[in-house]
Design a protein around this motif. Sequence first.
Motif, PDB file in Angstrom:
ATOM      1  N   ASN A   3     -15.730  71.840 131.206  1.00  0.00           N
ATOM      2  CA  ASN A   3     -17.305  72.024 130.793  1.00  0.00           C
ATOM      3  C   ASN A   3     -17.595  74.021 130.676  1.00  0.00           C
ATOM      4  O   ASN A   3     -17.352  74.118 131.465  1.00  0.00           O
ATOM      5  CB  ASN A   3     -18.008  71.814 131.973  1.00  0.00           C
ATOM      6  N   ARG A   4     -18.135  73.960 129.404  1.00  0.00           N
ATOM      7  CA  ARG A   4     -18.171  75.137 129.175  1.00  0.00           C
ATOM      8  C   ARG A   4     -19.808  75.505 129.409  1.00  0.00           C
ATOM      9  O   ARG A   4     -20.304  74.549 129.882  1.00  0.00           O
ATOM     10  CB  ARG A   4     -18.268  75.388 127.326  1.00  0.00           C
ATOM     11  N   THR A   6     -23.951  76.865 129.880  1.00  0.00           N
ATOM     12  CA  THR A   6     -24.634  77.358 128.843  1.00  0.00           C
ATOM     13  C   THR A   6     -25.427  77.703 129.605  1.00  0.00           C
ATOM     14  O   THR A   6     -25.785  77.263 130.790  1.00  0.00           O
ATOM     15  CB  THR A   6     -24.840  75.370 128.257  1.00  0.00           C
ATOM     16  N   GLN A  49     -29.866  73.340 125.632  1.00  0.00           N
ATOM     17  CA  GLN A  49     -28.245  73.745 125.719  1.00  0.00           C
ATOM     18  C   GLN A  49     -28.220  75.261 124.571  1.00  0.00           C
ATOM     19  O   GLN A  49     -27.521  73.692 123.960  1.00  0.00           O
ATOM     20  CB  GLN A  49     -27.782  73.075 126.711  1.00  0.00           C
ATOM     21  N   VAL A  50     -27.546  76.119 124.753  1.00  0.00           N
ATOM     22  CA  VAL A  50     -27.327  77.101 124.629  1.00  0.00           C
ATOM     23  C   VAL A  50     -25.762  77.846 125.027  1.00  0.00           C
ATOM     24  O   VAL A  50     -25.924  77.741 125.708  1.00  0.00           O
ATOM     25  CB  VAL A  50     -27.701  77.893 123.636  1.00  0.00           C
ATOM     26  N   ARG A  51     -25.073  78.393 124.210  1.00  0.00           N
ATOM     27  CA  ARG A  51     -24.190  78.721 125.107  1.00  0.00           C
ATOM     28  C   ARG A  51     -24.331  80.649 125.479  1.00  0.00           C
ATOM     29  O   ARG A  51     -25.853  80.861 124.688  1.00  0.00           O
ATOM     30  CB  ARG A  51     -22.898  79.100 123.696  1.00  0.00           C
ATOM     31  N   PRO A  52     -22.876  81.374 126.289  1.00  0.00           N
ATOM     32  CA  PRO A  52     -23.926  82.465 126.719  1.00  0.00           C
ATOM     33  C   PRO A  52     -23.909  83.384 125.938  1.00  0.00           C
ATOM     34  O   PRO A  52     -24.625  84.185 125.318  1.00  0.00           O
ATOM     35  CB  PRO A  52     -23.540  82.540 127.286  1.00  0.00           C
ATOM     36  N   ARG A  53     -23.184  83.339 124.589  1.00  0.00           N
ATOM     37  CA  ARG A  53     -23.206  84.229 123.338  1.00  0.00           C
ATOM     38  C   ARG A  53     -24.241  83.854 122.463  1.00  0.00           C
ATOM     39  O   ARG A  53     -25.301  84.911 122.163  1.00  0.00           O
ATOM     40  CB  ARG A  53     -22.094  84.074 123.010  1.00  0.00           C
ATOM     41  N   TYR A  55     -27.246  83.206 123.599  1.00  0.00           N
ATOM     42  CA  TYR A  55     -28.681  83.427 124.453  1.00  0.00           C
ATOM     43  C   TYR A  55     -28.640  84.567 124.396  1.00  0.00           C
ATOM     44  O   TYR A  55     -29.823  85.477 123.954  1.00  0.00           O
ATOM     45  CB  TYR A  55     -28.382  82.837 125.674  1.00  0.00           C
TER      46      TYR A  55
END
Length: 84
Positions: A3-4, A6, A49-53, A55
């Motif tokens: 899991n990545r 988010t 849900q978005v990836r930290p980058r 966000y």
Amino acid sequence: MPNRPTVTVDGAAIRQLRMLAGCEMADLADRVGITRSYLSRIETGTRRQVRPRVYAALRTALEASDQQLLADHENGGEHHERHP
């Protein structure tokens, strides 16, 4: 597949901040490094849900705080990661 991480965002708040800044959707998408279609899905809540980058780039481009962009846990959002 691992899991990545988010981040759950408030799409309506992102849209409101973008519009208050007088920024077109295509311009913000370019500054964040995502497609206009992806930004549209975020703003309409289709994609929460978005990836930290992504966000971090949204937060920087909109000059916004976590409190402004993160989904409210009370409303069913989950905070997976916070950025200072």
